[in-house]
Write a protein that holds these residues in place. Structure first.
Motif, PDB file in Angstrom:
ATOM      1  N   ARG A   1      47.029  -4.792 -29.375  1.00 51.48           N
ATOM      2  CA  ARG A   1      46.635  -3.393 -29.517  1.00 51.48           C
ATOM      3  C   ARG A   1      46.807  -2.741 -28.157  1.00 51.48           C
ATOM      4  O   ARG A   1      46.131  -3.123 -27.199  1.00 51.48           O
ATOM      5  N   ASN A   2      47.693  -1.802 -28.075  1.00 50.18           N
ATOM      6  CA  ASN A   2      47.990  -1.155 -26.790  1.00 50.18           C
ATOM      7  C   ASN A   2      47.229   0.159 -26.636  1.00 50.18           C
ATOM      8  O   ASN A   2      47.764   1.149 -26.174  1.00 50.18           O
ATOM      9  N   ILE A   3      45.968   0.147 -27.023  1.00 52.04           N
ATOM     10  CA  ILE A   3      45.124   1.334 -26.889  1.00 52.04           C
ATOM     11  C   ILE A   3      44.167   1.089 -25.730  1.00 52.04           C
ATOM     12  O   ILE A   3      43.378   0.137 -25.761  1.00 52.04           O
ATOM     13  N   PRO A   4      44.225   1.910 -24.684  1.00 53.69           N
ATOM     14  CA  PRO A   4      43.318   1.683 -23.556  1.00 53.69           C
ATOM     15  C   PRO A   4      41.869   2.004 -23.942  1.00 53.69           C
ATOM     16  O   PRO A   4      41.595   2.993 -24.602  1.00 53.69           O
ATOM     17  N   VAL A   5      40.963   1.125 -23.552  1.00 52.98           N
ATOM     18  CA  VAL A   5      39.544   1.303 -23.833  1.00 52.98           C
ATOM     19  C   VAL A   5      38.797   1.265 -22.507  1.00 52.98           C
ATOM     20  O   VAL A   5      39.059   0.400 -21.668  1.00 52.98           O
ATOM     21  N   LYS A   6      37.891   2.213 -22.317  1.00 50.29           N
ATOM     22  CA  LYS A   6      37.130   2.262 -21.080  1.00 50.29           C
ATOM     23  C   LYS A   6      36.229   1.028 -20.983  1.00 50.29           C
ATOM     24  O   LYS A   6      35.635   0.610 -21.972  1.00 50.29           O
ATOM     25  N   TYR A   7      36.157   0.438 -19.796  1.00 51.34           N
ATOM     26  CA  TYR A   7      35.387  -0.795 -19.601  1.00 51.34           C
ATOM     27  C   TYR A   7      33.910  -0.553 -19.857  1.00 51.34           C
ATOM     28  O   TYR A   7      33.318   0.412 -19.382  1.00 51.34           O
ATOM     29  N   ASN A   8      33.326  -1.438 -20.638  1.00 53.92           N
ATOM     30  CA  ASN A   8      31.910  -1.392 -20.940  1.00 53.92           C
ATOM     31  C   ASN A   8      31.430  -2.840 -21.017  1.00 53.92           C
ATOM     32  O   ASN A   8      31.972  -3.625 -21.789  1.00 53.92           O
TER      33      ASN A   8
ATOM     34  N   LEU B   1      30.280  -4.066 -24.522  1.00 51.30           N
ATOM     35  CA  LEU B   1      31.423  -4.207 -25.424  1.00 51.30           C
ATOM     36  C   LEU B   1      32.224  -5.452 -25.075  1.00 51.30           C
ATOM     37  O   LEU B   1      32.623  -6.211 -25.965  1.00 51.30           O
ATOM     38  N   TRP B   2      32.400  -5.705 -23.774  1.00 52.02           N
ATOM     39  CA  TRP B   2      33.155  -6.876 -23.336  1.00 52.02           C
ATOM     40  C   TRP B   2      32.442  -8.155 -23.764  1.00 52.02           C
ATOM     41  O   TRP B   2      33.066  -9.083 -24.272  1.00 52.02           O
TER      42      TRP B   2
ATOM     43  N   SER C   1      32.816  -8.628 -27.498  1.00 47.63           N
ATOM     44  CA  SER C   1      34.160  -9.056 -27.874  1.00 47.63           C
ATOM     45  C   SER C   1      34.399 -10.514 -27.522  1.00 47.63           C
ATOM     46  O   SER C   1      35.060 -11.226 -28.259  1.00 47.63           O
TER      47      SER C   1
END
Length: 138
Positions: free
Chosen positions: A75-82, A85-86, A89
């Motif tokens: 998935r080449n969608i940039p997601v802001k680091y959190n 969330l990390w 995942s």
């Protein structure tokens, strides 16, 4: 660090390893080793070459259809680091890996179950043919 997949055998290609071939139409093919590159140049079909992942999937030796494969897609969608969330995942990735491993083991067991029944039947027939060797004399 980005791990690529070999175009021919589907094994992982680590950074700095393998061969990259760029066709005239700018399509990029990555190979893990010279063996895969040569087979590609000889126009071999990966589904017919016995040592490739494609052959194992097409012949029913490995899982081909499973919902856990959806998680492996790029998935080449940039997601802001959190951080939360990390962490979630990472836990989800571990859980998906466990589920995938269990399903693969179950698939192998089911595949080998038919062979066990055939072997047992063959053993039974052999015993029936040579019963005179087993029975005690009268």
């Amino acid at each position: 660090m980005r791990l690529e997949k070999c175009y021919f055998c589907s094994s992982t290609v680590y950074p700095g390893h393998g061969i990259q071939f760029v066709r005239n139409d700018n399509k990029i093919f990555k190979f893990c080793r010279a063996k895969c590159h040569k087979a590609f140049k000889k126009r071999r079909n990966p589904r017919k070459v016995r040592w490739t992942k494609a052959f194992r999937k097409s012949s029913g030796k490995e899982l081909a259809i499973d919902s856990t494969f959806e998680f492996e897609k790029n998935r080449n969608i940039p997601v802001k680091y959190n951080r939360q969330l990390w962490n979630k995942s990472m836990e989800a990735m571990k859980r998906v890996q466990e589920i995938k491993k269990k399903r693969q083991h179950q698939h192998i067991k089911n595949r080998l179950k038919a062979n066990k029944a055939l072997l047992k039947e063959a053993d039974y027939e052999e015993v029936q043919q040579n019963i005179h060797l087993i029975e005690e004399p009268k």
